[in-house]
Design a protein around this motif. Structure first.
Motif, PDB file in Angstrom:
ATOM      1  N   UNK A 279       9.229 -18.434  22.835  1.00 14.53           N
ATOM      2  CA  UNK A 279       9.826 -18.497  21.506  1.00 14.53           C
ATOM      3  C   UNK A 279       9.769 -17.151  20.799  1.00 14.53           C
ATOM      4  N   UNK A 280       8.657 -16.440  20.915  1.00 14.67           N
ATOM      5  CA  UNK A 280       8.571 -15.138  20.254  1.00 14.67           C
ATOM      6  C   UNK A 280       9.595 -14.158  20.835  1.00 14.67           C
ATOM      7  N   UNK A 281       9.806 -14.203  22.134  1.00 13.48           N
ATOM      8  CA  UNK A 281      10.820 -13.334  22.739  1.00 13.48           C
ATOM      9  C   UNK A 281      12.219 -13.743  22.293  1.00 13.48           C
ATOM     10  N   UNK A 282      12.465 -15.041  22.208  1.00 14.80           N
ATOM     11  CA  UNK A 282      13.774 -15.508  21.759  1.00 14.80           C
ATOM     12  C   UNK A 282      14.046 -15.072  20.324  1.00 14.80           C
ATOM     13  N   UNK A 283      13.035 -15.151  19.469  1.00 13.27           N
ATOM     14  CA  UNK A 283      13.223 -14.750  18.074  1.00 13.27           C
ATOM     15  C   UNK A 283      13.333 -13.238  17.937  1.00 13.27           C
ATOM     16  N   UNK A 284      12.672 -12.512  18.835  1.00 16.12           N
ATOM     17  CA  UNK A 284      12.817 -11.055  18.840  1.00 16.12           C
ATOM     18  C   UNK A 284      14.214 -10.643  19.286  1.00 16.12           C
ATOM     19  N   UNK A 285      14.806 -11.427  20.187  1.00 15.29           N
ATOM     20  CA  UNK A 285      16.141 -11.121  20.708  1.00 15.29           C
ATOM     21  C   UNK A 285      17.249 -11.631  19.796  1.00 15.29           C
ATOM     22  N   UNK A 286      16.894 -12.433  18.797  1.00 10.12           N
ATOM     23  CA  UNK A 286      17.900 -12.965  17.879  1.00 10.12           C
ATOM     24  C   UNK A 286      18.368 -11.872  16.921  1.00 10.12           C
ATOM     25  N   UNK A 287      19.384 -12.194  16.146  1.00 13.54           N
ATOM     26  CA  UNK A 287      19.913 -11.216  15.206  1.00 13.54           C
ATOM     27  C   UNK A 287      18.907 -10.836  14.119  1.00 13.54           C
ATOM     28  N   UNK A 288      17.883 -11.677  13.922  1.00 17.68           N
ATOM     29  CA  UNK A 288      16.892 -11.367  12.883  1.00 17.68           C
ATOM     30  C   UNK A 288      15.807 -10.409  13.353  1.00 17.68           C
ATOM     31  N   UNK A 289      15.728 -10.172  14.685  1.00 15.22           N
ATOM     32  CA  UNK A 289      14.749  -9.223  15.260  1.00 15.22           C
ATOM     33  C   UNK A 289      13.319  -9.494  14.779  1.00 15.22           C
ATOM     34  N   UNK A 290      12.844 -10.731  14.930  1.00 15.03           N
ATOM     35  CA  UNK A 290      11.480 -11.059  14.532  1.00 15.03           C
ATOM     36  C   UNK A 290      10.474 -10.344  15.445  1.00 15.03           C
ATOM     37  N   UNK A 291       9.337  -9.993  14.891  1.00 20.36           N
ATOM     38  CA  UNK A 291       8.354  -9.156  15.586  1.00 20.36           C
ATOM     39  C   UNK A 291       7.327 -10.036  16.287  1.00 20.36           C
TER      40      UNK A 291
END
Length: 338
Positions: A279-291
């Motif tokens: 999930x963290x990698x998916x959110x990092x790869x999303x347009x929001x660039x979560x850390x």
């Protein structure tokens, strides 16, 4: 034949009345979510695909998130309607712990997140962060520290914007400053911004729009909103907000199980899914660039997210700011009272 049909009908009716109908299964998990639905929907759908567990998310508005959901959970404490709370920050979740709303859980997801980003009692855990940043219109001014300091010191701030600090990450920003500077300095700083004419917007997205469209030269927002403008090709750059010479304001998402849920095991599955490397990698790869906060395969991170991780490393500790937030919010409510 007529007797056979009557017998068959009697059997069907009898089975229905005796509760022998097909089991419809457990109810869906109810998730109160302050994270943007644009990004959260895909994550929750992936969880359902992998587990078969249906999720019903309830989102809040841009202007009041996550404060509105926090207050709703407190009101529902004795008769909870929510199973899992996915907050888009930490400080409101700290209030829920103080109010006795949360259920401890320390599963595999909890174990992979660093100590600085989770509750020692396991009542909440952080993941997938963003940063407070200055968004700068590069057609109006250079995106340099020198130019930014000159803009911050200007007598006229009518071309600068900030969200009203009653809600969201701007409230978290003010709570950090309350802790670092103390009430007197923060209140003087806030009054000075308003006296110099800074534009107060309804939320971070509006701040982003004002700067991206050239109405304002610069503003205070979050990295996820910045990237919306950047991906649209707007003339914007960003610089991290620092509360002293080094510390940044790194604001993780947080997840917690609501005390009294009737679906504890399924709620735990969702928590572990949200706290996973996947999930963290998916959110990092999303347009929001979560850390990402836990260990991940660094080769799968973009150059943008790697830079954000560097900025986030000296993040100001948030776990002890419950009292600062409460005091700061009480002052702000009085300040903005009609």
């Amino acid at each position: 034949m007529r007797s056979f049909c009557l017998l068959a009908a009697t059997v069907v009716v009898g089975l229905s009345l005796s509760g022998c109908a097909v089991d419809s299964g457990p109810p869906p998990l109810v998730v109160y979510c302050a994270h943007d639905s644009l990004y959260a929907d895909g994550v929750l759908k992936k969880f359902t695909e992998q587990t078969g567990i249906e999720v019903i998310p309830r989102y809040d508005t841009e202007a009041t998130k996550s404060l509105g959901l926090v207050q709703q959970l407190i009101r529902e404490k004795d008769q909870p309607r929510c199973d899992v709370f996915w907050n888009n920050q930490v400080l409101g979740t700290l209030q829920l712990k103080q109010e006795g709303v949360l259920e401890p859980y320390q599963g595999p997801g909890y174990e992979r997140i660093p100590t600085a980003f989770k509750d020692p009692d396991g009542e909440w855990t952080g993941f997938a962060a963003r940063l407070r940043v200055y968004i700068i219109n590069t057609e109006a001014m250079p995106a340099t520290q020198e130019a930014l300091q000159q803009a911050l010191a200007a007598d006229d701030l009518s071309q600068a914007a900030i969200a009203k600090p009653l809600f969201g990450t701007t409230l978290s920003h003010y709570s950090v400053l309350w802790d670092v500077w103390g009430p007197d300095k923060l209140q003087a700083w806030h009054a000075d911004l308003r006296e110099r004419g800074i534009r107060e917007a309804t939320g971070n997205a509006t701040v982003k729009n004002l700067v991206a469209e050239g109405v304002c030269q610069w503003g205070l927002t979050d990295t996820d909103d910045f990237y919306v403008a950047a991906d649209e090709g707007k003339p914007v750059e960003m610089l991290p907000v620092r509360v002293d010479e080094q510390a940044t304001i790194c604001i993780p998402n947080s997840v917690a199980i609501i005390k009294g849920t009737q679906q504890k095991a399924r709620a735990q599955q969702l928590v572990d899914f949200l706290l996973s490397e996947e999930t963290e990698l998916a959110m990092a790869a999303s347009k929001s660039r979560q850390i990402p906060l836990g260990p991940v395969d660094e080769s799968k991170l973009s150059a943008e997210v790697k830079l954000l991780k560097e900025w986030a490393a000296p993040g100001y500790p948030l776990a002890g700011l419950a009292e600062a937030r409460a005091q700061c919010l009480a002052w702000l409510k009085a300040e903005y009272a009609p």
